[in-house]
Motif scaffolding. Structure first.
Motif, PDB file in Angstrom:
ATOM      1  N   ARG A   1      -6.516  -8.564   2.118  1.00  0.00           N
ATOM      2  CA  ARG A   1      -5.989  -8.822   0.778  1.00  0.00           C
ATOM      3  C   ARG A   1      -5.274  -7.580   0.256  1.00  0.00           C
ATOM      4  NH1 ARG A   1     -11.023 -11.880  -2.193  1.00  0.00           N
ATOM      5  NH2 ARG A   1     -11.174 -13.577  -0.689  1.00  0.00           N
ATOM      6  N   LEU A   2      -4.270  -7.830  -0.540  1.00  0.00           N
ATOM      7  CA  LEU A   2      -3.569  -6.762  -1.253  1.00  0.00           C
ATOM      8  C   LEU A   2      -3.651  -7.099  -2.729  1.00  0.00           C
ATOM      9  CD1 LEU A   2      -0.437  -6.504   1.049  1.00  0.00           C
ATOM     10  CD2 LEU A   2      -2.288  -4.831   0.856  1.00  0.00           C
ATOM     11  N   TRP A   3      -3.991  -6.126  -3.549  1.00  0.00           N
ATOM     12  CA  TRP A   3      -4.212  -6.348  -4.967  1.00  0.00           C
ATOM     13  C   TRP A   3      -3.074  -5.769  -5.801  1.00  0.00           C
ATOM     14  CZ3 TRP A   3      -8.193  -9.552  -5.723  1.00  0.00           C
ATOM     15  CH2 TRP A   3      -9.121  -9.669  -4.705  1.00  0.00           C
ATOM     16  N   PHE A   4      -2.942  -6.282  -7.006  1.00  0.00           N
ATOM     17  CA  PHE A   4      -1.955  -5.828  -7.976  1.00  0.00           C
ATOM     18  C   PHE A   4      -1.949  -4.302  -8.053  1.00  0.00           C
ATOM     19  CE2 PHE A   4      -1.185  -4.979 -12.647  1.00  0.00           C
ATOM     20  CZ  PHE A   4       0.185  -5.187 -12.596  1.00  0.00           C
ATOM     21  N   ARG A   5      -0.733  -3.720  -7.967  1.00  0.00           N
ATOM     22  CA  ARG A   5      -0.429  -2.302  -8.078  1.00  0.00           C
ATOM     23  C   ARG A   5      -0.751  -1.493  -6.824  1.00  0.00           C
ATOM     24  NH1 ARG A   5       3.481  -1.773 -10.569  1.00  0.00           N
ATOM     25  NH2 ARG A   5       3.137   0.415 -10.848  1.00  0.00           N
ATOM     26  N   GLU A   6      -1.222  -2.130  -5.747  1.00  0.00           N
ATOM     27  CA  GLU A   6      -1.425  -1.382  -4.506  1.00  0.00           C
ATOM     28  C   GLU A   6      -0.081  -1.173  -3.822  1.00  0.00           C
ATOM     29  OE1 GLU A   6      -5.923  -2.245  -2.984  1.00  0.00           O
ATOM     30  OE2 GLU A   6      -4.382  -3.653  -2.302  1.00  0.00           O
ATOM     31  N   GLU A   7       0.071  -0.027  -3.177  1.00  0.00           N
ATOM     32  CA  GLU A   7       1.298   0.241  -2.434  1.00  0.00           C
ATOM     33  C   GLU A   7       1.220  -0.401  -1.057  1.00  0.00           C
ATOM     34  OE1 GLU A   7       3.700   3.964  -0.555  1.00  0.00           O
ATOM     35  OE2 GLU A   7       3.106   4.136  -2.664  1.00  0.00           O
ATOM     36  N   VAL A   8       2.333  -0.986  -0.646  1.00  0.00           N
ATOM     37  CA  VAL A   8       2.433  -1.577   0.688  1.00  0.00           C
ATOM     38  C   VAL A   8       3.689  -1.033   1.358  1.00  0.00           C
ATOM     39  CG1 VAL A   8       1.218  -3.694   0.066  1.00  0.00           C
ATOM     40  CG2 VAL A   8       3.691  -3.634  -0.116  1.00  0.00           C
ATOM     41  N   VAL A   9       3.624  -0.914   2.673  1.00  0.00           N
ATOM     42  CA  VAL A   9       4.780  -0.516   3.461  1.00  0.00           C
ATOM     43  C   VAL A   9       5.033  -1.629   4.465  1.00  0.00           C
ATOM     44  CG1 VAL A   9       5.734   1.145   5.099  1.00  0.00           C
ATOM     45  CG2 VAL A   9       4.331   1.940   3.180  1.00  0.00           C
ATOM     46  N   THR A  10       6.241  -2.177   4.415  1.00  0.00           N
ATOM     47  CA  THR A  10       6.639  -3.222   5.344  1.00  0.00           C
ATOM     48  C   THR A  10       7.527  -2.597   6.413  1.00  0.00           C
ATOM     49  OG1 THR A  10       6.581  -4.869   3.583  1.00  0.00           O
ATOM     50  CG2 THR A  10       7.794  -5.450   5.580  1.00  0.00           C
ATOM     51  N   SER A  11       7.082  -2.687   7.651  1.00  0.00           N
ATOM     52  CA  SER A  11       7.883  -2.222   8.790  1.00  0.00           C
ATOM     53  C   SER A  11       8.447  -3.449   9.488  1.00  0.00           C
ATOM     54  CB  SER A  11       7.021  -1.418   9.760  1.00  0.00           C
ATOM     55  OG  SER A  11       6.555  -0.255   9.123  1.00  0.00           O
ATOM     56  N   LEU A  12       9.726  -3.391   9.795  1.00  0.00           N
ATOM     57  CA  LEU A  12      10.445  -4.496  10.432  1.00  0.00           C
ATOM     58  C   LEU A  12      11.215  -3.925  11.604  1.00  0.00           C
ATOM     59  CD1 LEU A  12      11.636  -7.549   9.985  1.00  0.00           C
ATOM     60  CD2 LEU A  12      13.603  -6.294   9.120  1.00  0.00           C
ATOM     61  N   TRP A  13      11.166  -4.605  12.741  1.00  0.00           N
ATOM     62  CA  TRP A  13      11.923  -4.155  13.894  1.00  0.00           C
ATOM     63  C   TRP A  13      12.458  -5.340  14.670  1.00  0.00           C
ATOM     64  CZ3 TRP A  13       6.751  -3.656  13.135  1.00  0.00           C
ATOM     65  CH2 TRP A  13       5.899  -4.298  14.037  1.00  0.00           C
ATOM     66  N   VAL A  14      13.558  -5.089  15.362  1.00  0.00           N
ATOM     67  CA  VAL A  14      14.163  -6.100  16.208  1.00  0.00           C
ATOM     68  C   VAL A  14      13.332  -6.166  17.479  1.00  0.00           C
ATOM     69  CG1 VAL A  14      16.198  -6.764  17.543  1.00  0.00           C
ATOM     70  CG2 VAL A  14      16.469  -5.772  15.250  1.00  0.00           C
ATOM     71  N   GLU A  15      12.753  -7.304  17.719  1.00  0.00           N
ATOM     72  CA  GLU A  15      11.933  -7.490  18.919  1.00  0.00           C
ATOM     73  C   GLU A  15      12.760  -8.004  20.089  1.00  0.00           C
ATOM     74  OE1 GLU A  15       7.558  -8.910  19.045  1.00  0.00           O
ATOM     75  OE2 GLU A  15       8.802 -10.706  19.296  1.00  0.00           O
ATOM     76  N   LYS A  16      13.725  -8.887  19.765  1.00  0.00           N
ATOM     77  CA  LYS A  16      14.540  -9.471  20.828  1.00  0.00           C
ATOM     78  C   LYS A  16      15.858  -9.964  20.249  1.00  0.00           C
ATOM     79  CE  LYS A  16      14.592 -13.293  24.110  1.00  0.00           C
ATOM     80  NZ  LYS A  16      13.928 -14.523  24.536  1.00  0.00           N
ATOM     81  N   VAL A  17      16.924  -9.729  20.984  1.00  0.00           N
ATOM     82  CA  VAL A  17      18.231 -10.282  20.645  1.00  0.00           C
ATOM     83  C   VAL A  17      18.566 -11.274  21.751  1.00  0.00           C
ATOM     84  CG1 VAL A  17      20.670  -9.826  20.198  1.00  0.00           C
ATOM     85  CG2 VAL A  17      18.938  -8.145  19.529  1.00  0.00           C
ATOM     86  N   GLY A  18      18.626 -12.559  21.415  1.00  0.00           N
ATOM     87  CA  GLY A  18      18.968 -13.589  22.380  1.00  0.00           C
ATOM     88  C   GLY A  18      20.466 -13.843  22.375  1.00  0.00           C
TER      89      GLY A  18
END
Length: 135
Positions: free
Chosen positions: A62-79
């Motif tokens: 769970r993530l609660w109001f006002r908590e900091e989150v870091v979203t990491s996104l990466w290219v896994e595959k290019v078809g």
């Protein structure tokens, strides 16, 4: 591997009646990271031309109001015409969500529907776009 990380704070609008983040917040955070990635790569023309065809998430904490989150996104595959992103959302106690999002290149704005009303067909990635996404 082509990747980006984006920091945010869980806003009130991101929460549900139980007080923790709503499942729909994850896609917004992932798409915000995707926007940063496209901007970093100089691929702003991809907006509106790569609709999502699959999205899956494992919710881990769970993530609660006002908590900091870091979203990491990466290219896994290019078809040939598809693109698979993998992502992870990390909160103060560790991973909170991870998953994949698959998009398909339709080669034009998603509002450009053929006269017969069918969906736009998938289009192969141009070599220069493939090279940037694969770098």
């Amino acid at each position: 591997m082509t990747s980006v990380s984006s920091a945010r704070v869980v806003d009130w609008i991101d929460t549900d009646a139980a007080g923790h983040y709503h499942h729909s917040a994850v896609i917004r955070w992932v798409e915000a990271a995707e926007s940063v990635l496209h901007e970093d790569l100089g691929l702003l023309e991809l907006f509106g031309t790569v609709p999502r065809v699959r999205y899956e998430v494992d919710y881990l904490d769970r993530l609660w109001f006002r908590e900091e989150v870091v979203t990491s996104l990466w290219v896994e595959k290019v078809g040939g015409s598809s693109l698979t992103y993998a992502f992870e959302v990390v909160g103060p106690r560790g991973p909170a969500a991870r998953g994949r999002m698959i998009c398909v290149n339709i080669g034009g704005r998603s509002g450009d529907v053929p006269e017969d009303g069918t969906s736009s067909p998938a289009t192969a990635w141009p070599d220069e776009v493939r090279a940037l996404l694969s770098s």
